[in-house]
Structure formats: C-alpha cells, structure tokens
Design an enzyme around this catalytic site. Structure first.
Site, PDB file in Angstrom:
ATOM      1  N   GLU A 192       6.034   7.954  -3.912  1.00 38.67           N
ATOM      2  CA  GLU A 192       7.394   7.572  -4.379  1.00 38.67           C
ATOM      3  C   GLU A 192       7.501   8.285  -5.632  1.00 38.67           C
ATOM      4  O   GLU A 192       8.520   8.507  -6.034  1.00 38.67           O
ATOM      5  CB  GLU A 192       7.224   5.895  -4.945  1.00 38.67           C
ATOM      6  CG  GLU A 192       8.239   5.303  -5.456  1.00 38.67           C
ATOM      7  CD  GLU A 192       8.434   4.035  -5.774  1.00 38.67           C
ATOM      8  OE1 GLU A 192       7.170   3.407  -5.707  1.00 38.67           O
ATOM      9  OE2 GLU A 192       9.523   3.269  -6.019  1.00 38.67           O
ATOM     10  N   ASP A 221       2.573   4.555  -1.745  1.00 41.47           N
ATOM     11  CA  ASP A 221       3.251   3.992  -3.159  1.00 41.47           C
ATOM     12  C   ASP A 221       2.267   3.448  -4.143  1.00 41.47           C
ATOM     13  O   ASP A 221       1.244   2.651  -3.855  1.00 41.47           O
ATOM     14  CB  ASP A 221       3.996   2.669  -2.715  1.00 41.47           C
ATOM     15  CG  ASP A 221       4.952   2.156  -3.512  1.00 41.47           C
ATOM     16  OD1 ASP A 221       4.725   2.411  -4.907  1.00 41.47           O
ATOM     17  OD2 ASP A 221       5.892   1.428  -3.352  1.00 41.47           O
ATOM     18  N   ILE A 244       2.187   2.193  -7.019  1.00 42.22           N
ATOM     19  CA  ILE A 244       2.320   0.617  -7.489  1.00 42.22           C
ATOM     20  C   ILE A 244       3.559   0.142  -6.789  1.00 42.22           C
ATOM     21  O   ILE A 244       4.667   0.325  -7.072  1.00 42.22           O
ATOM     22  CB  ILE A 244       2.619   0.353  -9.022  1.00 42.22           C
ATOM     23  CG1 ILE A 244       1.587   1.121  -9.668  1.00 42.22           C
ATOM     24  CG2 ILE A 244       2.725  -0.891  -9.246  1.00 42.22           C
ATOM     25  CD1 ILE A 244       1.774   0.947 -11.392  1.00 42.22           C
ATOM     26  N   ASP A 245       3.573  -0.763  -5.644  1.00 44.17           N
ATOM     27  CA  ASP A 245       4.758  -1.358  -4.971  1.00 44.17           C
ATOM     28  C   ASP A 245       4.732  -2.779  -5.856  1.00 44.17           C
ATOM     29  O   ASP A 245       3.634  -3.676  -5.798  1.00 44.17           O
ATOM     30  CB  ASP A 245       4.447  -1.603  -3.655  1.00 44.17           C
ATOM     31  CG  ASP A 245       5.680  -2.265  -3.127  1.00 44.17           C
ATOM     32  OD1 ASP A 245       6.786  -1.667  -3.116  1.00 44.17           O
ATOM     33  OD2 ASP A 245       5.439  -3.187  -2.417  1.00 44.17           O
ATOM     34  N   THR A 300       6.642  -2.837  -9.008  1.00 47.34           N
ATOM     35  CA  THR A 300       6.458  -2.524 -10.498  1.00 47.34           C
ATOM     36  C   THR A 300       6.835  -3.395 -11.461  1.00 47.34           C
ATOM     37  O   THR A 300       6.218  -3.685 -12.580  1.00 47.34           O
ATOM     38  CB  THR A 300       7.175  -1.043 -10.707  1.00 47.34           C
ATOM     39  OG1 THR A 300       8.342  -1.091 -10.152  1.00 47.34           O
ATOM     40  CG2 THR A 300       6.424   0.183 -10.204  1.00 47.34           C
ATOM     41  N   ASP A 329       7.177   2.127   0.913  1.00 42.71           N
ATOM     42  CA  ASP A 329       7.163   0.603   0.650  1.00 42.71           C
ATOM     43  C   ASP A 329       6.564  -0.096   1.983  1.00 42.71           C
ATOM     44  O   ASP A 329       5.924  -1.118   2.198  1.00 42.71           O
ATOM     45  CB  ASP A 329       8.470  -0.283   0.360  1.00 42.71           C
ATOM     46  CG  ASP A 329       9.217   0.170  -0.908  1.00 42.71           C
ATOM     47  OD1 ASP A 329       8.441   0.203  -1.891  1.00 42.71           O
ATOM     48  OD2 ASP A 329      10.064   0.741  -0.829  1.00 42.71           O
TER      49      ASP A 329
END
Ligand code: IPD
Length: 264
Positions: free
Chosen positions: A70, A85, A87-88, A90, A212
């Site tokens: 990402e 990802d 940090i999905d 955030t 995601d």
C-alpha cells in the site's frame, strides 16, 4: 518454487513480527506524517516502518519475488508476488480502536495461495493456504451458512472521498432496511476475517484495493464464503462482496440495481 504452506509460514512469521513492532512502537497518538486523498486518510510513520520491515524480510528470504504494498507500490516482476497492507485500519490504529491488522498475501502466477491477517490488538492471527482451510488459533473457520438476507448481519466500510461517501450512504440507505443490521469495523481485512469466523454474515464495500482484500479474501473463501465483484467479476476495487453461497447472490441482487460502483 515454494508450496502454499511454505509461503504461509513465512508470511505468518513476518506478519507477527510487524505486529509486534507496531504494538511496541505505537505511541498514544501516532504522529500523522502525511495525508492521502483527504485529511481523514491518515498515514503514520509506523505504517511506512511496518511496510519497510515486511519488504526487508521478504527480500531476505525470497529476493526474486515481486511485492505490491500500500505504501511502497509495486516492485519486482517475479512470478511470485507478495501483496502487503502494513496497517489496514489506519484510523483505528490512530485512535486506539482494536480493528487494525497487518495483511500479507502471496500470489503465484495470478492466484492467491496464502494469506495472513494479523489483527494485532486482538491477538488474532487468521491464516489460510489454498485448499487447506482457514484457521484461527488452531480452530478451523467456517462462515455462517443458510442466513437469509433479512437476518444477515452485514459489514461494510466507506472510502475517504466525500463524493464516494455520498453514494455509499445512498446505497446503505437501501441496504439497511433489508438486513438484520450493519457493522463498520474500520478494517476491510478484519471484516473479511469476521465473515470467515461467522462474526458477521456478509460484507460488501466499494473501494478496497488488492492489499485490503487479498489475504482476507482467501481466508473467507477457505472458510466457505464466496468472494467476488458484481456481475461475475472477481473481487475488485469497484466493489467486493463476500458471504456464504445464497446470501452472496442475495447481496448481489440487492446491490446491483443501486449502481454502487459509482462516485458522486
Ligand atoms: C481502509 C480500511 C477501511 C475501509 C477503507 C480502507 P486503510 O484501509 O480497510 O475499513 O473502509 O476502504 O481504505 O486505509 O486503513 O489501510
């Protein structure tokens, strides 16, 4: 050439390490470094640090593989591609809410073969290797089946752009009266794992990208759910729908006439 299980072991090890780093370094309110499409789309320094760590570990173990992340975009051109990802969720991360995750999927020649979603604050690491089922803490996951639309608990999410949100609100106004209720966790990866674990019955959203849903989509599929876009398309950023067969088709029939793949 590795096996799906071999890729999963490496992906899980890396996702756990990134999760530990994020938990250890997460200040009360991580400093917001930059914004993406609007001020509510926070990107933290730790988001970048997490992706750097994940990329470094992949490179050490599999230097020829491609990576799509990402934050860092697409690099390399190997037939094995890691979809990351860092940090999905955030915004949840920023606010200290429990649904944020490190999501890592491994794709071989266009097919996702392994996926891990580490929902770090919950201490839950969801995993799946293609054909080997979806797992959480040693338990095999099965999505809920036989739930009709009117009794379905449905997760969804919203994009960051006001024009997209306006349409999403319009679509939601038609969906909400037809289902049991709606949930919005703030992490698409966590939502897909919630379908896999039977914590919700279905999920739909416009906007989520490969990183995601790549890992969470495999986990949901290995738990028995169908994952796809509208009109027979695979899951894609225009729209992703996920539910057990039956409810999946009902959700599609509800959504399609609402033209949910548009922005205002
Ligand atoms: C977001 C989350 C959220 C979803 C958004 C995504 P991010 O990812 O998955 O649940 O509604 O569409 O962009 O920005 O937190 O990585």
């Amino acid at each position: 050439m590795g096996t799906a299980t071999g890729y999963l072991e490496l992906a899980e090890r890396i996702a756990r390490e990134a999760g530990e780093m994020l938990l250890a370094k997460r200040p009360e309110r991580p400093e917001v470094l930059a914004t993406k499409s609007s001020p509510t789309d926070v990107v933290t320094a730790l988001d970048r640090a997490s992706e750097e760590l994940i990329r470094a570990r992949i490179k050490e173990a599999r230097p020829d593989d491609a990576v799509l992340g990402e934050e860092g975009g697409a690099t390399g051109d190997g037939r094995v591609r890691w979809i990351v990802d860092p940090i999905d969720g955030t915004v949840n991360f920023l606010y200290g809410l429990p649904d944020w995750a490190v999501s890592i999927a491994v794709e071989v020649e266009g097919e996702i073969v392994a996926g891990v979603v580490n929902v770090v604050p919950r201490g839950e690491v969801f995993t799946a290797a293609r054909g080997e089922g979806a797992w959480l803490a040693g338990e095999r996951l099965r999505c809920n089946t036989g739930v009709p639309l009117e009794r379905a608990l449905v997760a969804t999410g919203f994009g960051y752009e006001p024009g997209r949100r306006a349409v999403q609100a319009e679509v939601l106004a038609h969906v909400l009266p037809r289902v049991r209720d709606i949930r919005r966790s703030g992490s698409a990866a966590s939502d897909l794992c919630a379908v896999a674990a039977g914590r919700v019955d279905g999920y739909y959203e416009r906007g989520p990208q490969d990183w995601d849903y790549a890992a969470g989509g495999l986990i949901a599929a290995e738990a028995g759910a169908r994952v796809g876009g509208l009109n027979g398309k695979p899951a894609n950023p225009e729209l992703t729908v996920c539910a057990a067969p039956g409810l999946f088709e009902e959700l599609q029939e509800l959504l399609a006439p609402l033209d949910p793949e548009r922005d205002a």
